[in-house]
Design a protein around this motif. Structure first.
Motif, PDB file in Angstrom:
ATOM      1  N   PRO A 169       0.774  -1.247   0.000  1.00  0.00           N
ATOM      2  CA  PRO A 169       0.000   0.000   0.000  1.00  0.00           C
ATOM      3  C   PRO A 169       0.804   1.295   0.000  1.00  0.00           C
ATOM      4  O   PRO A 169       0.266   2.349  -0.324  1.00  0.00           O
ATOM      5  N   GLY A 170       2.081   1.254   0.349  1.00  0.00           N
ATOM      6  CA  GLY A 170       2.870   2.485   0.382  1.00  0.00           C
ATOM      7  C   GLY A 170       3.479   2.772  -0.974  1.00  0.00           C
ATOM      8  O   GLY A 170       2.994   2.308  -2.003  1.00  0.00           O
ATOM      9  N   SER A 171       4.573   3.544  -0.986  1.00  0.00           N
ATOM     10  CA  SER A 171       5.185   3.853  -2.272  1.00  0.00           C
ATOM     11  C   SER A 171       6.158   2.765  -2.726  1.00  0.00           C
ATOM     12  O   SER A 171       6.585   2.739  -3.864  1.00  0.00           O
ATOM     13  N   GLU A 172       6.502   1.835  -1.822  1.00  0.00           N
ATOM     14  CA  GLU A 172       7.388   0.752  -2.234  1.00  0.00           C
ATOM     15  C   GLU A 172       6.997  -0.560  -1.545  1.00  0.00           C
ATOM     16  O   GLU A 172       6.345  -0.549  -0.499  1.00  0.00           O
ATOM     17  N   THR A 173       7.380  -1.670  -2.141  1.00  0.00           N
ATOM     18  CA  THR A 173       7.135  -2.971  -1.512  1.00  0.00           C
ATOM     19  C   THR A 173       8.283  -3.265  -0.554  1.00  0.00           C
ATOM     20  O   THR A 173       9.215  -2.472  -0.411  1.00  0.00           O
ATOM     21  N   CYS A 174       8.240  -4.442   0.067  1.00  0.00           N
ATOM     22  CA  CYS A 174       9.305  -4.773   1.032  1.00  0.00           C
ATOM     23  C   CYS A 174      10.612  -5.142   0.346  1.00  0.00           C
ATOM     24  O   CYS A 174      11.636  -5.294   1.020  1.00  0.00           O
ATOM     25  N   ALA A 175      10.609  -5.320  -0.972  1.00  0.00           N
ATOM     26  CA  ALA A 175      11.813  -5.793  -1.674  1.00  0.00           C
ATOM     27  C   ALA A 175      13.041  -4.990  -1.282  1.00  0.00           C
ATOM     28  O   ALA A 175      14.139  -5.538  -1.154  1.00  0.00           O
ATOM     29  N   MET A 176      12.831  -3.704  -1.070  1.00  0.00           N
ATOM     30  CA  MET A 176      13.951  -2.815  -0.753  1.00  0.00           C
ATOM     31  C   MET A 176      14.637  -3.180   0.559  1.00  0.00           C
ATOM     32  O   MET A 176      15.776  -2.833   0.781  1.00  0.00           O
ATOM     33  N   HIS A 177      13.906  -3.885   1.445  1.00  0.00           N
ATOM     34  CA  HIS A 177      14.446  -4.095   2.785  1.00  0.00           C
ATOM     35  C   HIS A 177      15.256  -5.375   2.916  1.00  0.00           C
ATOM     36  O   HIS A 177      15.851  -5.621   3.944  1.00  0.00           O
ATOM     37  N   TRP A 178      15.197  -6.209   1.897  1.00  0.00           N
ATOM     38  CA  TRP A 178      15.862  -7.508   2.043  1.00  0.00           C
ATOM     39  C   TRP A 178      17.312  -7.434   1.607  1.00  0.00           C
ATOM     40  O   TRP A 178      17.656  -6.793   0.630  1.00  0.00           O
ATOM     41  N   ASP A 179      18.180  -8.148   2.357  1.00  0.00           N
ATOM     42  CA  ASP A 179      19.605  -8.157   2.043  1.00  0.00           C
ATOM     43  C   ASP A 179      19.834  -8.702   0.638  1.00  0.00           C
ATOM     44  O   ASP A 179      20.747  -8.292  -0.058  1.00  0.00           O
ATOM     45  N   ASP A 180      18.988  -9.676   0.296  1.00  0.00           N
ATOM     46  CA  ASP A 180      19.167 -10.298  -1.014  1.00  0.00           C
ATOM     47  C   ASP A 180      18.413  -9.514  -2.086  1.00  0.00           C
ATOM     48  O   ASP A 180      18.021 -10.053  -3.103  1.00  0.00           O
ATOM     49  N   TYR A 181      18.209  -8.243  -1.813  1.00  0.00           N
ATOM     50  CA  TYR A 181      17.472  -7.399  -2.738  1.00  0.00           C
ATOM     51  C   TYR A 181      18.052  -7.496  -4.144  1.00  0.00           C
ATOM     52  O   TYR A 181      19.219  -7.314  -4.382  1.00  0.00           O
ATOM     53  N   ALA A 182      17.197  -7.848  -5.062  1.00  0.00           N
ATOM     54  CA  ALA A 182      17.646  -7.920  -6.449  1.00  0.00           C
ATOM     55  C   ALA A 182      16.467  -7.567  -7.317  1.00  0.00           C
ATOM     56  O   ALA A 182      16.350  -8.012  -8.430  1.00  0.00           O
ATOM     57  N   ALA A 183      15.559  -6.797  -6.738  1.00  0.00           N
ATOM     58  CA  ALA A 183      14.331  -6.514  -7.479  1.00  0.00           C
ATOM     59  C   ALA A 183      13.780  -5.166  -7.048  1.00  0.00           C
ATOM     60  O   ALA A 183      14.151  -4.634  -6.013  1.00  0.00           O
ATOM     61  N   SER A 184      12.885  -4.665  -7.869  1.00  0.00           N
ATOM     62  CA  SER A 184      12.228  -3.426  -7.509  1.00  0.00           C
ATOM     63  C   SER A 184      10.848  -3.767  -6.991  1.00  0.00           C
ATOM     64  O   SER A 184      10.339  -4.864  -7.193  1.00  0.00           O
ATOM     65  N   GLY A 185      10.243  -2.817  -6.349  1.00  0.00           N
ATOM     66  CA  GLY A 185       8.892  -3.035  -5.874  1.00  0.00           C
ATOM     67  C   GLY A 185       8.211  -1.710  -5.634  1.00  0.00           C
ATOM     68  O   GLY A 185       8.559  -0.962  -4.728  1.00  0.00           O
TER      69      GLY A 185
END
Ligand code: GLA
Length: 443
Positions: A169-185
């Motif tokens: 619901p916000g401006s971004e998904t949780c993808a940004m918070h994960w160490d293994d981030y390799a995606a946008s959200g």
């Protein structure tokens, strides 16, 4: 999401109260049985009629239009806890792509899981391209999903399965918070209607709407924000299961029955016994809030992942069934060991999870060994003898402790699918460490 009105809470608790101290069917008089049957059908009809005609207000309240004119009964969304597969616990962001999703759909069918009720195939976080298109629409990552979401939805539907998708619901998904981030959200903030319409156009059957710190990033408030998407989904003709996730932070069980079909009650599960045991513990006081169309969600299954032993695997699934929890598998279905596929496929455990009365178990005794019980729609009782300790334990209970009237109850060990001797007295089983024995008592 058209079926979550306050009336459910009221009706369900009335019936639950009526069943506290449920009598054994063998001792029940025909009149009492008839009354119980009528009460149950009244509940089902009541729930079935809480459909499209109910108007959900922006503040999360709901106004029934039932006094104006009779409406045809329609099926309730998520009448029993949703079952299926979700990508997150299997691949997180790393390996999410259309091949993994298709492989899961194929395996649900091939391994007989679809026929047992595992119907939803849900694509979790990390499916998006880094920006919306020129019309403001979300776009699937073209590398991960070269054929596009539309064809993936069709693929899943063609197998007789249902398709679920993740948004935030916000401006971004949780993808940004994960160490293994390799995606946008990208979140749905200020695009709620457009994104809900996209779900409709794609033919999505299930929305996972995940908070992802929208309070911190966008100053949003939980109930209002989740209510906004509820209202957008209610505008659509398509019934979409509405699954919300804010990790139990604002005690969603106190407000989400008016908003969603299921709500997470805890932070993320990880594939280790202490996480599973702690989540079970956190459900003990929540039984009165859940019921058909409105489920407590203690998070998805981790069976098949990490070092969970066969006993821990059976305890995880068995307790989720006692809790009337959604059963969302999150592991590679092509690599299931015999223990895991057997536990996932036990029809007697699934029947408890999917019992139409939807009464979440109550914990009757807590500690290193625990006793949990729930009454089932047909008057049977399900009882869990849970051993949280590190060594085998003999766990005993009695017919009266589990809330049944004394009488001659037949007992079936639903975990091993074997009958036990009938009794009107104590029931005792030796339970493995981190294990559970699920019993079904019937007459
Ligand atoms: C949160 C949710 C998880 C998963 C991830 C995706 O942590 O609780 O279930 O959806 O986000 O980023």
């Amino acid at each position: 999401m058209k079926d979550t009105a306050p009336v459910h809470v009221k009706d369900q608790s009335a019936v639950e109260d009526g069943h506290a101290g449920v009598r054994g069917r063998n001792t029940r008089t025909p009149t009492l049985r008839l009354l119980l049957t009528l009460a149950l059908s009244g509940l089902i009809l009541g729930l079935a009629s809480c459909g499209k005609g109910d108007h959900a207000d922006a503040d999360g309240s709901s106004t029934s239009t039932s006094t104006s004119r009779p409406r045809p009964a329609e099926p309730i969304v998520a009448a029993t806890p949703p079952m299926g597969w979700n990508s997150w616990n299997q691949v997180r962001c790393h390996d999410l792509d259309e091949a993994v999703v298709k492989q899961a759909a194929d395996a649900l069918v091939r391994r007989g899981l679809k026929d047992l009720g595992y119907r939803y195939v849900v694509v979790d976080d990390c499916w998006q391209a880094p920006s919306r298109d020129s019309a403001g629409a979300l776009v699937a990552d073209p590398i991960r999903f070269p054929s596009g979401l539309e064809s993936l939805v069709d693929y899943v539907h063609d197998k007789g399965l249902k398709f679920g998708l993740y948004l935030a619901p916000g401006s971004e998904t949780c993808a940004m918070h994960w160490d293994d981030y390799a995606a946008s959200g990208i979140g749905s903030y200020r695009h709620e209607r457009q994104d809900a319409e996209m779900l409709d156009e794609l033919g999505v059957d299930y929305l996972k709407y995940d908070w992802c710190r929208a309070d911190e990033t966008d100053g949003l408030e939980h109930q209002k924000t989740f209510g906004l998407m509820r209202d957008e989904l209610a505008r659509l003709d398509r019934p979409i299961v509405y699954s919300i996730s804010e990790y139990g932070d604002t005690k969603p069980w106190t407000w989400a029955p008016k908003v969603a079909n299921l709500w997470r009650t805890t932070s993320d599960i990880i594939p280790f016994w202490p996480s599973v045991a702690s989540i079970i513990d956190q459900q003990a006081e929540l039984h009165s809030f859940s019921g058909p169309g409105r489920w407590n969600d203690p998070d998805m299954l981790q069976v098949g992942n990490g070092p969970l032993t066969p006993d821990e695997t059976r305890a995880h699934i068995g307790m989720w069934a006692m809790l009337a929890a959604p059963l969302m598998i999150g592991t590679d279905l092509d690599k299931l060991t015999p223990d895991v596929i057997d536990a996932l496929s036990n029809p007697e455990i699934i029947a408890i999870d999917q019992d139409p009365a939807g009464r979440q178990a109550r914990r009757l005794r807590s500690g290193e060994t625990e006793v949990w019980a729930r009454s089932l729609a047909d008057g049977d009782m399900a009882v869990a003898l849970l051993n949280k300790g590190d060594g085998p334990a003999e766990i005993s209970t009695t017919i009266t402790e589990v809330g049944a009237q004394p009488g001659s109850w037949s007992i079936r060990n639903a975990s091993t699918r074997k009958d036990l001797p009938a009794t009107d007295g104590p029931i005792s089983e030796t339970v493995a460490p981190h294990g559970v024995t699920i019993l079904r008592l019937y007459s």
